[in-house]
Motif scaffolding. Structure first.
Motif, PDB file in Angstrom:
ATOM      1  N   ASN A 171     -42.323  -5.616 -33.069  1.00 45.09           N
ATOM      2  CA  ASN A 171     -42.541  -4.926 -34.346  1.00 45.09           C
ATOM      3  C   ASN A 171     -41.288  -4.820 -35.202  1.00 45.09           C
ATOM      4  OD1 ASN A 171     -45.237  -4.547 -33.800  1.00 45.09           O
ATOM      5  ND2 ASN A 171     -44.926  -2.542 -32.850  1.00 45.09           N
ATOM      6  N   GLN A 172     -40.120  -4.995 -34.594  1.00 42.95           N
ATOM      7  CA  GLN A 172     -38.872  -4.945 -35.347  1.00 42.95           C
ATOM      8  C   GLN A 172     -38.359  -6.352 -35.672  1.00 42.95           C
ATOM      9  OE1 GLN A 172     -36.286  -2.404 -33.076  1.00 42.95           O
ATOM     10  NE2 GLN A 172     -37.341  -0.562 -33.750  1.00 42.95           N
ATOM     11  N   GLY A 173     -39.186  -7.378 -35.413  1.00 41.79           N
ATOM     12  CA  GLY A 173     -38.841  -8.749 -35.763  1.00 41.79           C
ATOM     13  C   GLY A 173     -37.910  -9.431 -34.781  1.00 41.79           C
ATOM     14  N   ARG A 174     -37.854  -8.946 -33.542  1.00 43.98           N
ATOM     15  CA  ARG A 174     -36.930  -9.501 -32.547  1.00 43.98           C
ATOM     16  C   ARG A 174     -37.674 -10.318 -31.498  1.00 43.98           C
ATOM     17  NH1 ARG A 174     -34.749  -3.749 -30.709  1.00 43.98           N
ATOM     18  NH2 ARG A 174     -36.987  -3.740 -30.346  1.00 43.98           N
ATOM     19  N   ILE A 175     -36.919 -11.254 -30.881  1.00 43.96           N
ATOM     20  CA  ILE A 175     -37.404 -11.970 -29.712  1.00 43.96           C
ATOM     21  C   ILE A 175     -36.414 -11.740 -28.577  1.00 43.96           C
ATOM     22  CG2 ILE A 175     -38.727 -13.759 -30.913  1.00 43.96           C
ATOM     23  CD1 ILE A 175     -36.309 -15.649 -30.542  1.00 43.96           C
ATOM     24  N   LEU A 176     -36.918 -11.842 -27.367  1.00 45.82           N
ATOM     25  CA  LEU A 176     -36.086 -11.689 -26.184  1.00 45.82           C
ATOM     26  C   LEU A 176     -35.610 -13.065 -25.733  1.00 45.82           C
ATOM     27  CD1 LEU A 176     -34.947  -9.914 -23.891  1.00 45.82           C
ATOM     28  CD2 LEU A 176     -37.108 -10.306 -22.680  1.00 45.82           C
ATOM     29  N   LEU A 177     -34.313 -13.204 -25.570  1.00 47.65           N
ATOM     30  CA  LEU A 177     -33.723 -14.436 -25.045  1.00 47.65           C
ATOM     31  C   LEU A 177     -33.385 -14.179 -23.582  1.00 47.65           C
ATOM     32  CD1 LEU A 177     -31.246 -15.247 -27.964  1.00 47.65           C
ATOM     33  CD2 LEU A 177     -33.547 -16.170 -27.600  1.00 47.65           C
ATOM     34  N   SER A 178     -33.888 -15.005 -22.691  1.00 42.46           N
ATOM     35  CA  SER A 178     -33.621 -14.805 -21.266  1.00 42.46           C
ATOM     36  C   SER A 178     -32.126 -14.929 -20.989  1.00 42.46           C
ATOM     37  CB  SER A 178     -34.389 -15.833 -20.431  1.00 42.46           C
ATOM     38  OG  SER A 178     -33.807 -17.114 -20.577  1.00 42.46           O
ATOM     39  N   GLU A 179     -31.707 -14.341 -19.902  1.00 41.06           N
ATOM     40  CA  GLU A 179     -30.303 -14.426 -19.508  1.00 41.06           C
ATOM     41  C   GLU A 179     -29.882 -15.881 -19.302  1.00 41.06           C
ATOM     42  OE1 GLU A 179     -27.412 -12.942 -15.901  1.00 41.06           O
ATOM     43  OE2 GLU A 179     -29.214 -11.779 -16.325  1.00 41.06           O
ATOM     44  N   ASP A 180     -30.770 -16.682 -18.702  1.00 41.74           N
ATOM     45  CA  ASP A 180     -30.455 -18.100 -18.482  1.00 41.74           C
ATOM     46  C   ASP A 180     -30.264 -18.855 -19.794  1.00 41.74           C
ATOM     47  OD1 ASP A 180     -30.442 -17.889 -15.717  1.00 41.74           O
ATOM     48  OD2 ASP A 180     -32.528 -18.537 -15.500  1.00 41.74           O
ATOM     49  N   LEU A 181     -31.118 -18.601 -20.779  1.00 38.18           N
ATOM     50  CA  LEU A 181     -30.958 -19.278 -22.074  1.00 38.18           C
ATOM     51  C   LEU A 181     -29.689 -18.813 -22.787  1.00 38.18           C
ATOM     52  CD1 LEU A 181     -34.563 -19.531 -23.570  1.00 38.18           C
ATOM     53  CD2 LEU A 181     -33.089 -21.394 -22.807  1.00 38.18           C
ATOM     54  N   ARG A 182     -29.389 -17.519 -22.686  1.00 37.85           N
ATOM     55  CA  ARG A 182     -28.151 -17.022 -23.305  1.00 37.85           C
ATOM     56  C   ARG A 182     -26.934 -17.660 -22.648  1.00 37.85           C
ATOM     57  NH1 ARG A 182     -28.339 -11.142 -22.440  1.00 37.85           N
ATOM     58  NH2 ARG A 182     -30.214 -11.549 -21.243  1.00 37.85           N
ATOM     59  N   ARG A 183     -26.979 -17.820 -21.338  1.00 37.40           N
ATOM     60  CA  ARG A 183     -25.880 -18.471 -20.633  1.00 37.40           C
ATOM     61  C   ARG A 183     -25.788 -19.945 -21.045  1.00 37.40           C
ATOM     62  NH1 ARG A 183     -26.508 -16.242 -15.996  1.00 37.40           N
ATOM     63  NH2 ARG A 183     -28.145 -17.619 -15.261  1.00 37.40           N
ATOM     64  N   TRP A 184     -26.948 -20.637 -21.151  1.00 40.65           N
ATOM     65  CA  TRP A 184     -26.986 -22.044 -21.559  1.00 40.65           C
ATOM     66  C   TRP A 184     -26.297 -22.241 -22.913  1.00 40.65           C
ATOM     67  CZ3 TRP A 184     -27.736 -26.998 -20.464  1.00 40.65           C
ATOM     68  CH2 TRP A 184     -28.102 -27.875 -21.468  1.00 40.65           C
ATOM     69  N   ALA A 185     -26.566 -21.334 -23.848  1.00 41.49           N
ATOM     70  CA  ALA A 185     -26.027 -21.463 -25.202  1.00 41.49           C
ATOM     71  C   ALA A 185     -24.702 -20.702 -25.372  1.00 41.49           C
ATOM     72  CB  ALA A 185     -27.052 -20.958 -26.213  1.00 41.49           C
ATOM     73  N   ASN A 186     -24.199 -20.144 -24.278  1.00 41.98           N
ATOM     74  CA  ASN A 186     -22.937 -19.403 -24.305  1.00 41.98           C
ATOM     75  C   ASN A 186     -22.963 -18.305 -25.372  1.00 41.98           C
ATOM     76  OD1 ASN A 186     -20.379 -18.755 -23.393  1.00 41.98           O
ATOM     77  ND2 ASN A 186     -19.358 -20.206 -24.763  1.00 41.98           N
ATOM     78  N   LEU A 187     -24.045 -17.529 -25.359  1.00 37.48           N
ATOM     79  CA  LEU A 187     -24.207 -16.441 -26.316  1.00 37.48           C
ATOM     80  C   LEU A 187     -23.743 -15.131 -25.689  1.00 37.48           C
ATOM     81  CD1 LEU A 187     -27.768 -17.256 -27.681  1.00 37.48           C
ATOM     82  CD2 LEU A 187     -25.609 -17.519 -28.903  1.00 37.48           C
ATOM     83  N   SER A 188     -23.084 -14.308 -26.490  1.00 36.85           N
ATOM     84  CA  SER A 188     -22.716 -12.989 -25.991  1.00 36.85           C
ATOM     85  C   SER A 188     -23.178 -11.907 -26.958  1.00 36.85           C
ATOM     86  CB  SER A 188     -21.211 -12.906 -25.708  1.00 36.85           C
ATOM     87  OG  SER A 188     -20.474 -13.261 -26.856  1.00 36.85           O
ATOM     88  N   LYS A 189     -22.462 -11.695 -28.046  1.00 36.37           N
ATOM     89  CA  LYS A 189     -22.809 -10.596 -28.944  1.00 36.37           C
ATOM     90  C   LYS A 189     -23.452 -11.045 -30.256  1.00 36.37           C
ATOM     91  CE  LYS A 189     -19.101  -7.731 -27.159  1.00 36.37           C
ATOM     92  NZ  LYS A 189     -19.523  -6.567 -26.561  1.00 36.37           N
ATOM     93  N   VAL A 190     -23.067 -12.214 -30.758  1.00 37.29           N
ATOM     94  CA  VAL A 190     -23.565 -12.685 -32.050  1.00 37.29           C
ATOM     95  C   VAL A 190     -24.301 -14.005 -31.870  1.00 37.29           C
ATOM     96  CG1 VAL A 190     -22.914 -13.460 -34.368  1.00 37.29           C
ATOM     97  CG2 VAL A 190     -21.704 -11.551 -33.318  1.00 37.29           C
ATOM     98  N   ALA A 191     -25.465 -14.087 -32.478  1.00 37.78           N
ATOM     99  CA  ALA A 191     -26.237 -15.331 -32.491  1.00 37.78           C
ATOM    100  C   ALA A 191     -26.239 -15.873 -33.913  1.00 37.78           C
ATOM    101  CB  ALA A 191     -27.669 -15.077 -32.032  1.00 37.78           C
ATOM    102  N   VAL A 192     -25.989 -17.158 -34.031  1.00 43.15           N
ATOM    103  CA  VAL A 192     -26.122 -17.830 -35.315  1.00 43.15           C
ATOM    104  C   VAL A 192     -27.480 -18.515 -35.274  1.00 43.15           C
ATOM    105  CG1 VAL A 192     -25.164 -19.528 -36.902  1.00 43.15           C
ATOM    106  CG2 VAL A 192     -23.633 -18.206 -35.412  1.00 43.15           C
TER     107      VAL A 192
END
Length: 184
Positions: A122-143
């Motif tokens: 409802n707030q326009g967000r999606i959940l990114l799995s920990e594995d996908l965040r690790r794959w893309a080397n994401l931490s605090k900011v997503a482009v």
């Protein structure tokens, strides 16, 4: 002149192309009319959720409603597909993988276990799995940037790399397309 015809003329004059039923179309006959363009920077919360830009949520085709397929993308990114684009990818690319060739099977399995259908909350967000965040080397900011038919999530370093490559190679790429007769 009927109201519907006046509306159609107005919409066509403003760049939209619609059929007599008022549905959006494009002149190529291709039904891929969603348009993910632009770049956005969003924070990733402590649960791994990131906001999908409003313009991207509004561009989702009716078949997707508030759902996306997210998967490992190329160059250590995350791809986010609306339902029709995911089905196109699934039906045109994934059949090339062999169940019998071990290396292909393992890549298919890895890709499948890291691909998810996710709801936009409802707030326009999606959940990114920990594995996908690790794959893309994401931490605090997503482009988050558009790729016309789908959109991409990456880290700031990858974004800078992509931007520099485009700035350095865009003109030569367009010239090659022109020289090869692919555009006029």
């Amino acid at each position: 002149m009927t109201f519907q015809r006046i509306l159609i003329i107005f919409v066509v004059m403003n760049g939209e192309k619609i059929n007599v039923n008022g549905e959006k179309i494009n002149l190529s006959g291709d039904k891929r009319i969603y348009n993910f363009t632009g770049v956005y920077f969003h924070n990733i919360d402590e649960k791994g959720r990131v906001a999908v830009p409003l313009s991207f949520r509004l561009a989702l085709p009716q078949e997707s409603k508030d759902r996306l397929f997210i998967s490992p993308g190329l160059s250590k990114t995350i791809f986010c597909y609306p339902t029709p684009e995911w089905e196109r990818f699934r039906d045109r690319i994934l059949p090339f993988f062999s169940y019998y060739e071990e290396s292909e099977r393992k890549i298919l399995w890895w890709f499948s276990l890291n691909t998810f259908e996710t709801a936009i909350d409802n707030q326009g967000r999606i959940l990114l799995s920990e594995d996908l965040r690790r794959w893309a080397n994401l931490s605090k900011v997503a482009v988050i940037f558009g790729a016309v038919y789908y959109f991409v999530i990456c880290n700031e370093e990858k974004y800078k790399e992509i931007k520099m490559y485009g700035e350095s190679n865009y003109e030569n790429f367009i010239k090659k397309l022109y020289e090869n007769g692919k555009i006029r």
